[in-house]
Design a protein around this motif. Structure first.
Motif, mmCIF file in Angstrom:
data_model
loop_
_atom_site.group_PDB
_atom_site.id
_atom_site.type_symbol
_atom_site.label_atom_id
_atom_site.label_comp_id
_atom_site.label_asym_id
_atom_site.label_seq_id
_atom_site.Cartn_x
_atom_site.Cartn_y
_atom_site.Cartn_z
ATOM 1 N N SER A 187 0.833 -1.197 0.000
ATOM 2 C CA SER A 187 0.000 0.000 0.000
ATOM 3 C C SER A 187 0.876 1.260 0.000
ATOM 4 O O SER A 187 0.621 2.217 -0.738
ATOM 5 C CB SER A 187 -0.921 -0.010 1.225
ATOM 6 O OG SER A 187 -1.644 1.182 1.305
ATOM 7 N N ILE A 188 1.923 1.252 0.812
ATOM 8 C CA ILE A 188 2.858 2.385 0.846
ATOM 9 C C ILE A 188 3.553 2.516 -0.503
ATOM 10 O O ILE A 188 3.672 3.615 -1.056
ATOM 11 C CB ILE A 188 3.886 2.212 1.985
ATOM 12 C CG1 ILE A 188 3.189 2.309 3.338
ATOM 13 C CG2 ILE A 188 5.022 3.231 1.862
ATOM 14 C CD1 ILE A 188 4.048 1.911 4.513
ATOM 15 N N SER A 189 3.995 1.398 -1.067
ATOM 16 C CA SER A 189 4.665 1.416 -2.367
ATOM 17 C C SER A 189 3.747 1.987 -3.445
ATOM 18 O O SER A 189 4.169 2.813 -4.272
ATOM 19 C CB SER A 189 5.105 0.003 -2.751
ATOM 20 O OG SER A 189 5.654 -0.010 -4.051
ATOM 21 N N ASN B 27 12.481 1.671 -6.286
ATOM 22 C CA ASN B 27 12.350 0.216 -6.252
ATOM 23 C C ASN B 27 11.778 -0.186 -4.908
ATOM 24 O O ASN B 27 12.040 0.454 -3.880
ATOM 25 C CB ASN B 27 13.717 -0.461 -6.456
ATOM 26 C CG ASN B 27 14.217 -0.293 -7.869
ATOM 27 O OD1 ASN B 27 13.590 -0.766 -8.795
ATOM 28 N ND2 ASN B 27 15.323 0.404 -8.025
ATOM 29 N N PHE B 28 11.024 -1.269 -4.943
ATOM 30 C CA PHE B 28 10.397 -1.784 -3.731
ATOM 31 C C PHE B 28 10.640 -3.289 -3.670
ATOM 32 O O PHE B 28 10.545 -3.985 -4.672
ATOM 33 C CB PHE B 28 8.884 -1.504 -3.770
ATOM 34 C CG PHE B 28 8.084 -2.290 -2.769
ATOM 35 C CD1 PHE B 28 8.183 -2.023 -1.417
ATOM 36 C CD2 PHE B 28 7.239 -3.308 -3.185
ATOM 37 C CE1 PHE B 28 7.442 -2.741 -0.492
ATOM 38 C CE2 PHE B 28 6.487 -4.031 -2.266
ATOM 39 C CZ PHE B 28 6.591 -3.741 -0.919
ATOM 40 N N SER B 29 10.999 -3.763 -2.482
ATOM 41 C CA SER B 29 11.119 -5.211 -2.295
ATOM 42 C C SER B 29 10.546 -5.566 -0.922
ATOM 43 O O SER B 29 10.497 -4.733 -0.016
ATOM 44 C CB SER B 29 12.579 -5.667 -2.414
ATOM 45 O OG SER B 29 13.366 -5.079 -1.407
ATOM 46 N N ALA C 219 10.020 -4.534 4.572
ATOM 47 C CA ALA C 219 9.833 -3.819 3.310
ATOM 48 C C ALA C 219 11.034 -2.908 3.103
ATOM 49 O O ALA C 219 11.511 -2.272 4.046
ATOM 50 C CB ALA C 219 8.552 -2.995 3.358
ATOM 51 N N ARG C 220 11.507 -2.855 1.864
ATOM 52 C CA ARG C 220 12.637 -1.978 1.534
ATOM 53 C C ARG C 220 12.249 -1.106 0.346
ATOM 54 O O ARG C 220 11.880 -1.605 -0.705
ATOM 55 C CB ARG C 220 13.877 -2.793 1.216
ATOM 56 C CG ARG C 220 15.085 -1.917 0.963
ATOM 57 C CD ARG C 220 16.311 -2.769 0.748
ATOM 58 N NE ARG C 220 17.461 -1.917 0.634
ATOM 59 C CZ ARG C 220 18.625 -2.158 1.187
ATOM 60 N NH1 ARG C 220 18.792 -3.225 1.909
ATOM 61 N NH2 ARG C 220 19.622 -1.326 1.016
#
Length: 147
Positions: free
Chosen positions: A89-91, A111-113, A121-122
């Motif tokens: 949701s944040i991404s 980028n999101f992982s 979450a990163r």
């Protein structure tokens, strides 16, 4: 005699020109180059000849080709203990904000992982300093709103 040759990348560094400009100068014959395999190579004599003859006659053209100095900053924000739903949701919110046109923003990478086993979450960002300040303030405000 073993002669040293310069690649297009090396010449671009020496002359402080973009490598496409060096390639164009070779194609136009302004710099004498030899194709070795798939790469253009230039002898020290050819480079010296170009530097002595051409540089003194075309400073305006070279000035226009130089890249402007720039700086990019990369940062990573890691949240632990978030569900995949919350992290995604944040991404999605970040991607929506980045999709909005902003001529002052410049080049931005995001980028999101998510690591399921650690519920971590990163979020990784690359951009100019002003953009990074905005991103850090956004995450700061998110943290304050959770407390």
């Amino acid at each position: 005699m073993n002669q040293e040759w310069y690649s297009v990348d090396e010449i671009s560094t020496i002359l402080k020109l973009h490598k496409k400009t060096v390639q164009r100068f070779i194609r136009e014959g302004k710099i004498q180059g030899t194709k070795i395999g798939r790469n253009w190579m230039v002898s020290p004599n050819s480079l010296a000849q170009f530097a002595h003859q051409e540089l003194s006659t075309m400073p305006n053209e070279l000035e226009e080709e130089r890249e402007e100095p720039s700086m990019e900053v990369t940062t990573h924000v890691t949240y632990k203990g978030y569900s995949l739903y919350k992290a995604s949701s944040i991404s999605n919110s970040i991607m929506a904000a980045l999709a909005e046109p902003d001529p002052t923003r410049g080049h931005v990478d995001f980028n999101f992982s998510y690591q399921e086993s650690a519920q971590t979450a990163r979020y990784s960002f690359t951009g100019d300093c002003d953009f990074m300040i905005q991103i850090m303030n956004m995450f700061k405000n998110m943290s304050l709103n959770q407390d």
